[in-house]
Design a protein around this motif. Structure first.
Motif, PDB file in Angstrom:
ATOM      1  N   GLN A 177      35.316  40.225  29.689  1.00 27.96           N
ATOM      2  CA  GLN A 177      34.132  40.334  30.544  1.00 27.96           C
ATOM      3  C   GLN A 177      34.379  39.699  31.913  1.00 27.96           C
ATOM      4  O   GLN A 177      34.079  40.301  32.944  1.00 27.96           O
ATOM      5  CB  GLN A 177      32.929  39.681  29.869  1.00 27.96           C
ATOM      6  N   GLU A 188      34.553  41.826  35.493  1.00 28.20           N
ATOM      7  CA  GLU A 188      33.524  41.493  36.486  1.00 28.20           C
ATOM      8  C   GLU A 188      34.148  40.994  37.787  1.00 28.20           C
ATOM      9  O   GLU A 188      33.594  41.232  38.856  1.00 28.20           O
ATOM     10  CB  GLU A 188      32.527  40.499  35.904  1.00 28.20           C
ATOM     11  N   GLY A 242      34.530  43.781  39.941  1.00 25.36           N
ATOM     12  CA  GLY A 242      33.292  44.466  40.311  1.00 25.36           C
ATOM     13  C   GLY A 242      32.846  45.516  39.310  1.00 25.36           C
ATOM     14  O   GLY A 242      32.038  46.383  39.630  1.00 25.36           O
ATOM     15  N   ILE A 243      33.364  45.437  38.092  1.00 21.67           N
ATOM     16  CA  ILE A 243      33.016  46.400  37.048  1.00 21.67           C
ATOM     17  C   ILE A 243      32.026  45.742  36.100  1.00 21.67           C
ATOM     18  O   ILE A 243      32.220  44.610  35.664  1.00 21.67           O
ATOM     19  CB  ILE A 243      34.281  46.853  36.292  1.00 21.67           C
ATOM     20  N   HIS A 244      30.972  46.462  35.788  1.00 19.74           N
ATOM     21  CA  HIS A 244      29.890  45.929  34.958  1.00 19.74           C
ATOM     22  C   HIS A 244      30.141  46.232  33.481  1.00 19.74           C
ATOM     23  O   HIS A 244      30.456  47.367  33.118  1.00 19.74           O
ATOM     24  CB  HIS A 244      28.562  46.551  35.407  1.00 19.74           C
ATOM     25  N   VAL A 245      30.012  45.221  32.630  1.00 18.35           N
ATOM     26  CA  VAL A 245      30.046  45.420  31.182  1.00 18.35           C
ATOM     27  C   VAL A 245      28.676  45.954  30.784  1.00 18.35           C
ATOM     28  O   VAL A 245      27.661  45.298  30.999  1.00 18.35           O
ATOM     29  CB  VAL A 245      30.370  44.108  30.435  1.00 18.35           C
ATOM     30  N   LYS A 246      28.646  47.157  30.223  1.00 16.58           N
ATOM     31  CA  LYS A 246      27.378  47.790  29.874  1.00 16.58           C
ATOM     32  C   LYS A 246      26.699  47.110  28.687  1.00 16.58           C
ATOM     33  O   LYS A 246      25.496  46.971  28.649  1.00 16.58           O
ATOM     34  CB  LYS A 246      27.597  49.269  29.563  1.00 16.58           C
ATOM     35  N   ARG A 247      27.526  46.688  27.715  1.00 14.04           N
ATOM     36  CA  ARG A 247      26.950  46.112  26.494  1.00 14.04           C
ATOM     37  C   ARG A 247      28.027  45.331  25.757  1.00 14.04           C
ATOM     38  O   ARG A 247      29.189  45.703  25.766  1.00 14.04           O
ATOM     39  CB  ARG A 247      26.430  47.256  25.623  1.00 14.04           C
ATOM     40  N   ILE A 260      32.530  49.113  28.246  1.00 11.20           N
ATOM     41  CA  ILE A 260      32.737  49.125  29.692  1.00 11.20           C
ATOM     42  C   ILE A 260      32.700  50.579  30.170  1.00 11.20           C
ATOM     43  O   ILE A 260      33.457  50.994  31.040  1.00 11.20           O
ATOM     44  CB  ILE A 260      34.072  48.407  30.050  1.00 11.20           C
TER      45      ILE A 260
END
Length: 118
Positions: A56, A60, A63-68, A82
């Motif tokens: 995670q 991050e 700049g990449i968001h962990v969806k769940r 991801i």
């Protein structure tokens, strides 16, 4: 960042936390769930959590968001979503029980560059 680069980044983050038996599967031809699965395991619940947190944090930073993230508290099978890449971080015992590598045996393995000193 392209998905195959993301898989490599995640593999490196897993390796940094001493994940074991890190493999990546190319799921594009066999599943609509994701383009890639990354599968690894830790030997303790604390290590499984550290691997998940490490993934995670690394994505991050890019700049990449962990969806769940699911299963973090129990740390027996943590799923980190991801988007086009889904990470399965198992406790060693659960990995052999669920055996995703066999379940998704039609998926091609993706070569990874990890665990090499520069």
């Amino acid at each position: 960042m392209k998905n195959h680069e993301l898989v490599q980044l995640i593999a490196e983050a897993s390796d940094d936390k001493r994940a074991e038996e890190i493999i990546a599967l190319d799921m594009k031809e066999v599943s609509l769930i994701a383009d890639y699965f990354l599968i690894c395991h830790g030997n303790t619940e604390r290590q499984v959590q550290a691997i998940a947190r490490g993934i995670q944090d690394r994505v991050e930073e890019e700049g990449i968001h962990v969806k769940r993230m699911e299963g973090f508290e129990q740390a027996r099978w943590v799923l980190v979503d991801i988007g086009d890449v889904v990470c399965h971080i198992f406790h060693k015992e659960e990995r052999s029980y669920y055996n995703l590598e066999r379940l998704w045996g039609d998926a091609a393995r993706v070569p990874l560059q990890i665990g090499q000193e520069g």
